[in-house]
Design a protein around this motif. Structure first.
Motif, PDB file in Angstrom:
ATOM      1  N   ALA A   1       0.839  -1.214   0.000  1.00  0.00           N
ATOM      2  CA  ALA A   1       0.000   0.000   0.000  1.00  0.00           C
ATOM      3  C   ALA A   1       0.872   1.262   0.000  1.00  0.00           C
ATOM      4  N   ASN A   2       1.953   1.220   0.771  1.00  0.00           N
ATOM      5  CA  ASN A   2       2.853   2.378   0.825  1.00  0.00           C
ATOM      6  C   ASN A   2       3.547   2.648  -0.503  1.00  0.00           C
ATOM      7  N   HIS A   3       3.591   1.629  -1.359  1.00  0.00           N
ATOM      8  CA  HIS A   3       4.141   1.831  -2.699  1.00  0.00           C
ATOM      9  C   HIS A   3       3.050   2.212  -3.700  1.00  0.00           C
ATOM     10  N   GLN A   4       1.924   2.711  -3.191  1.00  0.00           N
ATOM     11  CA  GLN A   4       0.831   3.218  -4.044  1.00  0.00           C
ATOM     12  C   GLN A   4       0.249   2.141  -4.948  1.00  0.00           C
ATOM     13  N   ILE A   5       0.353   0.876  -4.523  1.00  0.00           N
ATOM     14  CA  ILE A   5      -0.300  -0.187  -5.286  1.00  0.00           C
ATOM     15  C   ILE A   5      -1.728  -0.310  -4.752  1.00  0.00           C
ATOM     16  N   ASP A   6      -2.713  -0.259  -5.656  1.00  0.00           N
ATOM     17  CA  ASP A   6      -4.116  -0.343  -5.246  1.00  0.00           C
ATOM     18  C   ASP A   6      -4.448  -1.795  -4.899  1.00  0.00           C
ATOM     19  N   LEU A   7      -4.934  -2.009  -3.678  1.00  0.00           N
ATOM     20  CA  LEU A   7      -5.160  -3.366  -3.186  1.00  0.00           C
ATOM     21  C   LEU A   7      -6.649  -3.730  -3.099  1.00  0.00           C
ATOM     22  N   THR A   8      -7.505  -2.933  -3.740  1.00  0.00           N
ATOM     23  CA  THR A   8      -8.939  -3.262  -3.749  1.00  0.00           C
ATOM     24  C   THR A   8      -9.168  -4.693  -4.261  1.00  0.00           C
ATOM     25  N   GLY A   9      -8.370  -5.106  -5.222  1.00  0.00           N
ATOM     26  CA  GLY A   9      -8.530  -6.434  -5.825  1.00  0.00           C
ATOM     27  C   GLY A   9      -7.734  -7.530  -5.140  1.00  0.00           C
ATOM     28  N   LEU A  10      -7.138  -7.227  -3.992  1.00  0.00           N
ATOM     29  CA  LEU A  10      -6.377  -8.242  -3.255  1.00  0.00           C
ATOM     30  C   LEU A  10      -7.313  -8.924  -2.268  1.00  0.00           C
ATOM     31  N   GLU A  11      -7.775 -10.099  -2.652  1.00  0.00           N
ATOM     32  CA  GLU A  11      -8.788 -10.826  -1.896  1.00  0.00           C
ATOM     33  C   GLU A  11      -8.123 -11.650  -0.786  1.00  0.00           C
ATOM     34  N   GLN A  12      -8.645 -11.521   0.421  1.00  0.00           N
ATOM     35  CA  GLN A  12      -8.103 -12.338   1.521  1.00  0.00           C
ATOM     36  C   GLN A  12      -9.129 -13.397   1.911  1.00  0.00           C
ATOM     37  N   VAL A  13      -8.705 -14.659   1.951  1.00  0.00           N
ATOM     38  CA  VAL A  13      -9.617 -15.765   2.258  1.00  0.00           C
ATOM     39  C   VAL A  13      -9.000 -16.654   3.333  1.00  0.00           C
ATOM     40  N   PRO A  14      -9.818 -17.480   3.996  1.00  0.00           N
ATOM     41  CA  PRO A  14      -9.250 -18.376   5.003  1.00  0.00           C
ATOM     42  C   PRO A  14      -8.266 -19.350   4.364  1.00  0.00           C
ATOM     43  N   GLY A  15      -7.213 -19.642   5.073  1.00  0.00           N
ATOM     44  CA  GLY A  15      -6.198 -20.559   4.553  1.00  0.00           C
ATOM     45  C   GLY A  15      -4.839 -19.889   4.520  1.00  0.00           C
ATOM     46  N   LYS A  16      -3.909 -20.571   3.853  1.00  0.00           N
ATOM     47  CA  LYS A  16      -2.537 -20.055   3.796  1.00  0.00           C
ATOM     48  C   LYS A  16      -2.201 -19.506   2.413  1.00  0.00           C
ATOM     49  N   CYS A  17      -1.273 -18.587   2.390  1.00  0.00           N
ATOM     50  CA  CYS A  17      -0.794 -18.019   1.127  1.00  0.00           C
ATOM     51  C   CYS A  17      -0.083 -19.084   0.279  1.00  0.00           C
ATOM     52  N   PHE A  18      -0.078 -18.861  -0.998  1.00  0.00           N
ATOM     53  CA  PHE A  18       0.745 -19.646  -1.932  1.00  0.00           C
ATOM     54  C   PHE A  18       2.165 -19.720  -1.365  1.00  0.00           C
ATOM     55  N   PHE A  19       2.765 -20.929  -1.430  1.00  0.00           N
ATOM     56  CA  PHE A  19       4.103 -21.106  -0.868  1.00  0.00           C
ATOM     57  C   PHE A  19       5.000 -21.816  -1.868  1.00  0.00           C
ATOM     58  N   TRP A  20       6.207 -21.298  -2.023  1.00  0.00           N
ATOM     59  CA  TRP A  20       7.196 -21.944  -2.901  1.00  0.00           C
ATOM     60  C   TRP A  20       8.520 -22.040  -2.175  1.00  0.00           C
ATOM     61  N   LYS A  21       9.124 -23.222  -2.254  1.00  0.00           N
ATOM     62  CA  LYS A  21      10.458 -23.385  -1.684  1.00  0.00           C
ATOM     63  C   LYS A  21      11.416 -23.811  -2.786  1.00  0.00           C
ATOM     64  N   GLY A  22      12.422 -23.004  -3.028  1.00  0.00           N
ATOM     65  CA  GLY A  22      13.351 -23.283  -4.129  1.00  0.00           C
ATOM     66  C   GLY A  22      14.789 -23.082  -3.726  1.00  0.00           C
ATOM     67  N   GLU A  23      15.650 -23.745  -4.484  1.00  0.00           N
ATOM     68  CA  GLU A  23      17.086 -23.657  -4.208  1.00  0.00           C
ATOM     69  C   GLU A  23      17.855 -23.387  -5.490  1.00  0.00           C
ATOM     70  N   TYR A  24      18.750 -22.414  -5.430  1.00  0.00           N
ATOM     71  CA  TYR A  24      19.634 -22.119  -6.562  1.00  0.00           C
ATOM     72  C   TYR A  24      20.952 -22.847  -6.350  1.00  0.00           C
ATOM     73  N   LEU A  25      21.416 -23.523  -7.403  1.00  0.00           N
ATOM     74  CA  LEU A  25      22.678 -24.251  -7.287  1.00  0.00           C
ATOM     75  C   LEU A  25      23.853 -23.307  -7.557  1.00  0.00           C
ATOM     76  N   ALA A  26      25.061 -23.825  -7.363  1.00  0.00           N
ATOM     77  CA  ALA A  26      26.258 -22.968  -7.393  1.00  0.00           C
ATOM     78  C   ALA A  26      26.411 -22.210  -8.717  1.00  0.00           C
ATOM     79  N   ASN A  27      25.932 -22.775  -9.818  1.00  0.00           N
ATOM     80  CA  ASN A  27      26.082 -22.069 -11.098  1.00  0.00           C
ATOM     81  C   ASN A  27      24.993 -21.015 -11.307  1.00  0.00           C
ATOM     82  N   TRP A  28      24.042 -20.905 -10.407  1.00  0.00           N
ATOM     83  CA  TRP A  28      22.933 -19.949 -10.443  1.00  0.00           C
ATOM     84  C   TRP A  28      21.938 -20.218 -11.559  1.00  0.00           C
ATOM     85  N   ASN A  29      22.285 -21.062 -12.514  1.00  0.00           N
ATOM     86  CA  ASN A  29      21.373 -21.289 -13.636  1.00  0.00           C
ATOM     87  C   ASN A  29      20.354 -22.364 -13.307  1.00  0.00           C
TER      88      ASN A  29
END
Lengths: 301, 301
Positions: free
Chosen positions: A61-89
């Motif tokens: 919100a402080n970055h002036q992004i309009d959040l009217t369309g940001l819907e909050q529902v019961p449950g947990k947020c989308f979650f991703w767990k990732g790892e970058y290897l030594a070559n970064w690619n």
């Protein structure tokens, strides 16, 4: 012009060769919006769970992004767990939990329906089309997608692409979608599907823009330290679309500048974990880096 | 200014996803010389066997390449058999026969000793230093090498590098030599070894030039069809060094143009098997493509 964007707002767990971060604010729409808001008004459509931090909402919100369309529902947020290897690619996905995203049906607030620019982030192509059908008549429609949708929901994606002006994908996705390994041929085939402008994101190798017989290449900014590449492509899209929203000019010359601003925004994102750097840069930082891009690419014709 | 180059003149057997060619004229010095001769006089030091075709000798001579230093000895020419996979990035070496190259001791003809520019092609670093020791006092020394020499003959290579102004290698070789994955850090470490200018060849992703705190990036030319990538890096080196020989100016701006001419020459080579396209282009073809590079890279600052 105002940009409507739809995509994910998520928490990531990120492991790099040197460090790690848990519960880092992430998601394609987060990065896109934080990059694009430097250039234009951004309306965000996404879903979050009841575990979403108030501080993160305030940051957006402080970055002036309009959040009217940001819907909050019961449950947990989308979650991703990732790892970058030594070559970064190479990046390993250790875990993906759709959570509240699983039953996400984007509902466009009335106040968003006449937005001129629509950026359809990387979600199911049918949801992307649903969003588009709720819009009055956008001036420019841009779309991001991924190998999963190209492979598993090709028919749906082809239907959605008919309504898209500009496609932003990476080179292997362009090859998969078009059946052509060479990007110029790929762009021709993709133009026949709908998007007349193709912007190929190449990560550390920069980006390539193709429209008709015009081609433009931009390098990635050469950085001394990469901390976390997560969100670089979404930040690129935010800079690219943001610039076009602020400078509505269909010339190829204008598109070139948009690509450079995309590269600028992507380069900031990889300099820190999560959105830390992206959320703290100034307009002057952006202009300084734009001029650094001039320096590293221009030569006397 | 005249360029002395040392390297291989070979016959290749090349397999691509679409075609194959046997007994194709190849070798690093062949590609380098054919590219560089468009810009400056080239003196070639290499060894060939008694199976070398007269027509191939005539082709080199007809391109004004001085062959006084092309030694012919009993035995067979250096032979390489390689295959490019469908993605064009992966290359399998099926066979390498050193043949006459095994006992090659470069002998520099007296008429070559005062050449101003020396390009030490990818051979054993001790042989590269032997060549240098036979030269009077070259103005610019450039060197190409490969992972084999970096790994197996590191001490010899470090000794040779002390006398080198400009190093041309690819990104994984730069990382291996310097111990740094990030190219800016790699360039700093390599500058301490000797070469103040580092030119990183990135194949289809173009090239990166680093000297001190100045950086320049050039894309590869976006081609519709790639026929055979063999020799593209050597042709790049020929265009780069050739331009510098014709335009002896130490400014970074001049080096940038040299990189673009390198990319131009590399782009012609991949458009045909072997040296077919490279050996048939005109000065006008080169200038046309240089201007195409301006078109695809320049944007309004």
């Amino acid at each position: 012009m105002t940009i409507l964007t739809v995509g994910s707002v998520a928490y990531d767990e990120i492991i790099t060769p040197f460090d790690r971060r848990e519960r880092a604010l992430g998601g394609s729409a987060t990065y896109f919006a934080l990059a694009a808001q430097h250039f234009a008004n951004v309306n965000l459509v996404a879903v979050i769970g009841d575990d979403f931090n108030l501080a993160d909402r305030e940051l957006l919100a402080n970055h002036q992004i309009d959040l009217t369309g940001l819907e909050q529902v019961p449950g947990k947020c989308f979650f991703w767990k990732g790892e970058y290897l030594a070559n970064w690619n190479d990046r390993i996905t250790h875990d993906t939990q759709l959570n509240v995203f699983e039953h996400f049906k984007p509902k466009i607030p009335d106040s968003y329906r006449d937005n001129e620019i629509v950026f359809l982030g990387n979600i199911h192509p049918t949801l992307q089309l649903d969003v588009l059908n709720q819009m009055t008549q956008p001036r420019v429609v841009a779309l991001d997608t991924m190998n999963l949708w190209i492979k598993e929901t090709r028919t749906d994606l082809l239907e959605t692409l008919k309504h898209v002006d500009c496609l932003l994908i990476n080179d292997s996705e362009a090859a998969m979608l078009s059946g052509h390994r060479h990007l110029i041929e790929a762009a021709r085939t993709i133009a026949d599907m709908g998007p007349k402008t193709l912007c190929i994101k190449q990560g550390e190798h920069g980006a390539l823009l193709i429209r008709g017989d015009r081609i433009f290449t931009a390098p990635a900014y050469p950085l001394c330290k990469v901390i976390d590449p997560t969100g670089a492509g979404d930040s690129f899209a935010g800079g690219f679309i943001g610039y076009l929203a602020a400078n509505p000019d269909d010339s190829f010359e204008n598109l070139k500048k948009a690509v450079i601003y995309g590269s600028v925004m992507g380069s900031f994102t990889v300099e820190s974990f999560s959105i830390d750097r992206l959320a703290s840069i100034s307009q002057a930082d952006i202009e300084d880096r734009y001029h650094a891009f001039v320096e590293i690419t221009h030569f006397h014709g």
